[in-house]
Design a protein around this motif. Structure first.
Motif, PDB file in Angstrom:
ATOM      1  N   VAL A  10       0.860  -1.177   0.000  1.00  0.00           N
ATOM      2  CA  VAL A  10       0.000   0.000   0.000  1.00  0.00           C
ATOM      3  C   VAL A  10       0.902   1.234   0.000  1.00  0.00           C
ATOM      4  O   VAL A  10       1.955   1.251   0.642  1.00  0.00           O
ATOM      5  N   THR A  38      -1.855   2.581  -7.126  1.00  0.00           N
ATOM      6  CA  THR A  38      -2.561   1.324  -7.368  1.00  0.00           C
ATOM      7  C   THR A  38      -3.696   1.508  -8.368  1.00  0.00           C
ATOM      8  O   THR A  38      -3.807   0.757  -9.348  1.00  0.00           O
ATOM      9  N   LEU A  58      -2.593  -7.344  -1.365  1.00  0.00           N
ATOM     10  CA  LEU A  58      -2.226  -6.063  -0.766  1.00  0.00           C
ATOM     11  C   LEU A  58      -1.351  -6.290   0.463  1.00  0.00           C
ATOM     12  O   LEU A  58      -1.780  -6.883   1.452  1.00  0.00           O
ATOM     13  N   VAL A  87      -9.636  -8.351  -3.054  1.00  0.00           N
ATOM     14  CA  VAL A  87      -8.420  -8.011  -2.316  1.00  0.00           C
ATOM     15  C   VAL A  87      -8.022  -9.182  -1.424  1.00  0.00           C
ATOM     16  O   VAL A  87      -8.848  -9.733  -0.695  1.00  0.00           O
TER      17      VAL A  87
END
Length: 200
Positions: A10, A38, A58, A87
Motif C-alpha cells: 500500500v 494502485t 495487498l 483483495v
C-alpha cells in the motif's frame, strides 16, 4: 489469456488517492481526486494493464502501522471492492519499513504463499508503492530468482509526470554468472520512462 494478479505494498501517502498532509484530505483538481499508484496501474489511461487485473494481493504493515496507513488500507480496499476487484490482504508485523533484511525475510515467506494461492497466474509485482527499501528488495528478489515465473515487475508514474513521455519496456533476464542465486530462464519486465523514476 493468462490470469494476472497484482502484488503491491500500500502507498501510505497516496493510496487510493494522493493525500495532503496539511489538510488531512485527499487532493483534488477540478473536483476530482488524484488517483494514487494502485488505481493508476489498474485503470490509468496509459497503463498496459488497464482492466486486466481482478485480484490484488495487498501488502501492508499491521501491528506497527500509523493511523494514516490504516486509513490507506481501509480506503483502498473499499475502492477496489467498488470495482469488483478481490483483495487478498497480507499483513507484515515489521517495525521499520526501511529495514531491507526484515522486508526480505517477510517477502521470502510471502511470495511462495502467494504463488501457491495463484499457481497458474502471472504475478504483476508493483514496485512503485512503499519505501525505497521495499522497491530495492523487490527488484533484487526478481533478479535473483526468488519469484517463480510467470511474473513481471512494473512501476507506475503519476499521470501528470507521464504525459508526453514515451513508455519503454526493458526485459531483464537472470544471469547465473552475475548473481549467486538465480533462475537463468526467469524474466522480469520493467516499465519506465526517459526520466528518472518518480516516487509516489
Amino acid at each position: 489469456m493468462t490470469k494476472k494478479v497484482l502484488v503491491t505494498w500500500v502507498a501510505v501517502g497516496n493510496d487510493p488517492y494522493e493525500f495532503d498532509k496539511q489538510s488531512q484530505r485527499y487532493r483534488e483538481v477540478n473536483g476530482a481526486k488524484l488517483v494514487g499508484p494502485t488505481l493508476s496501474l489498474l485503470e490509468g489511461e496509459y497503463s498496459h494493464l488497464r482492466t486486466q487485473i481482478h485480484d490484488v494481493v495487498l501488502l501492508y504493515r499491521d501491528i506497527h502501522s500509523s493511523e494514516r496507513e490504516k486509513h490507506a488500507v481501509r480506503d483502498l480496499r473499499a475502492e477496489l471492492k467498488k470495482r469488483d476487484i478481490k483483495v487478498h490482504p497480507k499483513a507484515w508485523g515489521g517495525v521499520d519499513p526501511t529495514d531491507h533484511k526484515a522486508i526480505f525475510e517477510f517477502l521470502r515467506k510471502a511470495i511462495p504463499e502467494i504463488r501457491n494461492d495463484f499457481p497458474e497466474a502471472e504475478l504483476v509485482v508493483h514496485v512503485s508503492p512503499g519505501t525505497p527499501a521495499m522497491h530495492t528488495v523487490w527488484v533484487l528478489m526478481a533478479e535473483t530468482g526468488f519469484i517463480d515465473p510467470p511474473f513481471q515487475i512494473v512501476q507506475s508514474k503519476r499521470e501528470s509526470e507521464r504525459r508526453g513521455l514515451e513508455a519503454l519496456c526493458h526485459e531483464v533476464r537472470g544471469d547465473a554468472n552475475r548473481v549467486r542465486i538465480g533462475h537463468p530462464n526467469h524474466t522480469a519486465l520493467f516499465v519506465y520512462t526517459k526520466r528518472p523514476a518518480i516516487r509516489w
